[in-house]
Write an enzyme that holds these catalytic residues in place. Sequence first.
Site, PDB file in Angstrom:
ATOM      1  N   CYS A 124       0.831  -1.201   0.000  1.00 16.75           N
ATOM      2  CA  CYS A 124       0.000   0.000   0.000  1.00 16.75           C
ATOM      3  C   CYS A 124       0.871   1.259   0.000  1.00 16.75           C
ATOM      4  CB  CYS A 124      -1.012  -0.023   1.150  1.00 16.75           C
ATOM      5  SG  CYS A 124      -2.380   1.144   0.898  1.00 16.75           S
ATOM      6  N   HIS A 224      -3.627  -5.004   0.271  1.00 15.04           N
ATOM      7  CA  HIS A 224      -3.179  -5.437   1.600  1.00 15.04           C
ATOM      8  C   HIS A 224      -3.171  -6.961   1.693  1.00 15.04           C
ATOM      9  CE1 HIS A 224      -2.824  -1.660   3.892  1.00 15.04           C
ATOM     10  NE2 HIS A 224      -3.705  -1.207   3.014  1.00 15.04           N
ATOM     11  N   GLU A 226      -1.479  -8.815   3.627  1.00 15.45           N
ATOM     12  CA  GLU A 226      -1.398  -9.300   5.018  1.00 15.45           C
ATOM     13  C   GLU A 226      -2.766  -9.583   5.596  1.00 15.45           C
ATOM     14  OE1 GLU A 226      -2.173  -4.928   5.561  1.00 15.45           O
ATOM     15  OE2 GLU A 226      -1.102  -6.188   4.109  1.00 15.45           O
TER      16      GLU A 226
END
Length: 252
Positions: A124, A224, A226
């Site tokens: 990001c 994102h 994660e």
Amino acid sequence: MASSDSERLAAAPVIGITTYLEQAQTGVWDVRASFLPKVYIDAVTDAGGIAVLLPPQPVSPATARRLLDSLDGLIVSGGADVDPARYGQQPHAKTGAPRTDRDAWEDALLTAAIDAELPFLGICRGAQMLNVALGGTLHQHLPDVVGSEKYQPAPAEFGSESVSVAAGTALSALLGDELDVHVYHHQALDRVADGLIVSARTDDGVIEAVELPSVPFGVAVQWHPEENAADRRLFAGLVVAAGKYASQKEQQ
């Protein structure tokens, strides 16, 4: 079992993750503190790496090189907007207050990582920081470009977008041709810096990933990864590249 675990950890590559400096409350204390969502740490350890947190601090090229000497890989995490002064623009009304300490810290780390060919992954803000550090620019408020808030639907609410991955890229080798991703960004890459190639876009043309083919592993995504605990392929790719980097260091 204990012995095999020790051997596995001894061979695991060390991945540094940049963090935020935020006002934080814990117990009776209300202080500035280094902060990073645990999902980043989980993503690294799930993929077989050892996570080390890197808070913003005074930096010089020598400091950045010294730090990276102790790492096998780097993740530049998400967070606040990059200071538009870094890419020659005045701030948009929707652009957040600059975090000049973090900008300087991450710029120095990315510059040193590229010079050392240390494997890195931008996430990001990390993708935006990479583009700006290499001379690119950003769209400061994406709704002005695409006409909707779908890339950041509401505070703390991720959107879902499908991205098409360019054939022949490092990203395609890891993720295939198309996937749905978690997005939460109101800015995006505009002019892509020299040396970077675009490796993923959405159907309305928003750049969602770039990579630096001049290094062994230099990937940055606008989404994102994660947040998707079921898919650690990007982090696994970084950890594998970091393991090779660590082996090469030992042989020098």
